[in-house]
Design a protein around this motif. Sequence first.
Motif, short mmCIF file in Angstrom:
data_model
loop_
_atom_site.label_atom_id
_atom_site.label_comp_id
_atom_site.label_asym_id
_atom_site.label_seq_id
_atom_site.Cartn_x
_atom_site.Cartn_y
_atom_site.Cartn_z
N GLN A 248 5.05 -14.83 54.89
CA GLN A 248 6.12 -15.67 54.33
C GLN A 248 7.04 -16.29 55.39
N GLY A 249 6.67 -16.13 56.64
CA GLY A 249 7.46 -16.74 57.71
C GLY A 249 7.27 -18.25 57.72
N VAL A 294 -6.03 -22.23 61.44
CA VAL A 294 -4.67 -21.72 61.68
C VAL A 294 -4.26 -20.88 60.46
N GLY A 295 -4.05 -21.52 59.33
CA GLY A 295 -3.82 -20.70 58.14
C GLY A 295 -2.53 -20.92 57.36
N PHE A 296 -1.68 -21.89 57.77
CA PHE A 296 -0.46 -22.09 56.98
C PHE A 296 -0.84 -22.51 55.57
N LYS A 297 0.00 -22.02 54.60
CA LYS A 297 -0.32 -22.25 53.19
C LYS A 297 0.16 -23.59 52.70
N SER A 298 1.39 -23.97 53.12
CA SER A 298 1.96 -25.22 52.61
C SER A 298 2.94 -25.80 53.61
N PRO A 315 10.73 -36.76 62.19
CA PRO A 315 10.72 -35.93 60.99
C PRO A 315 10.55 -34.45 61.36
N ILE A 316 11.25 -33.60 60.63
CA ILE A 316 11.13 -32.16 60.87
C ILE A 316 10.47 -31.53 59.64
N TYR A 317 9.40 -30.81 59.88
CA TYR A 317 8.63 -30.20 58.78
C TYR A 317 8.72 -28.68 58.83
N ILE A 318 8.56 -28.07 57.65
CA ILE A 318 8.42 -26.60 57.60
C ILE A 318 6.99 -26.31 57.16
#
Length: 321
Positions: A248-249, A294-298, A315-318
């Motif tokens: 969840q990081g 890599v594996g990020f979910k969203s 632009p800054i993304y999470i």
Amino acid sequence: MDLSFAQTHIEAEILKRDENVKESREEPPAKKQRIGNKNSAEITKLIKEDIPSSSFQQRCSPRKRLDVRTSNESLQQKSTSQSKKCKQKFIYGNYTKYYGYRNMDKVFHDVRLDVFDAYYDLFAEKTVLDIGCNTGILTIEMAKRFKVKSIIGLDIDRHLVDQAFKVLKRRKKSLPFDNESKRLEIFPFNINFVHGNYVLKDDVLLEIEKPQFEIVLCLSLTKWIHLNFGDKGLKQAFRRMFLQLKPQGALILEAQCFNNYAKRKRITDTIYHNYRAIEFFPQDFHTYLLSAEVGFKSCELMGVPDHCKAGFQRPIYIFYK
Ligand SMILES: C[S@@+](CC[C@H](N)C(=O)[O-])C[C@H]1O[C@@H](n2cnc3c(N)ncnc32)[C@H](O)[C@@H]1O
């Protein structure tokens, strides 16, 4: 204007003036190691030789785990003349006056903080890694403004890390002595800086990465990793960020666009070679980060900083793990 931010900024400027900036910025040559097809014994040996012994233990502190000495061979292979040239040219984006330059539009205020403000809860009470922290001014401000649990700033430039420690020391001195804050490790006693290259010498070292942060900041850094370590180095760095995040990081990514690279392409031969060989472009980063590799979910857009210079309106993304 946020006076504490201004104070930190002024302190940094004074330090810069007082410092002998002629100090070498290059890493001392480290002993060479052969990295080929490795079996587990070789990997263990490589790890033990490359990382301080205490870092090899699972229960070591984040600082020690991060303190992988900069020993990338590309760093060592530079000729003396090239390193002299590099010293003046900030080959890693290791500008000594970065914040003075970046934040001149609104006095001592980094407009990226306005974007982060809307995400206060994302940072509050979290363990944070700030990769490429420069003189630590933004790192310190993040710690204060968002009441993070702890924050580690990492930078490839030892001199910048020294500067960051000095800014932090002055910051601590300017506050009334408070034993309780020290004991509880709250601001500014929850900030640390580490010198090191985020790009590991070999991908095999990713195997020992452990989740240890809730937030990883990667701000205005991708271009420099990309130019110095190529597609392979940047992809490895993205994978490392993912592995260092707890479940969840979140990775906060502010990447430079490709148009922004060309101006720096001739700083060193390595950079020129890497620039010409790029096949993994900034517009591909999202797909890669969200891929199985890599594996990020969203991913979501945090915002675009309202900077007076178009080049800094990145632009800054999470990316959520
Ligand atoms: C353009 S500055 C950005 C500073 C800060 N992240 C910000 O956005 O305000 C890039 C910083 O990343 C550091 N850097 C570049 N390559 C690095 C690497 N491989 N590992 C760690 N730090 C690196 C540079 O020394 C420099 O301080």
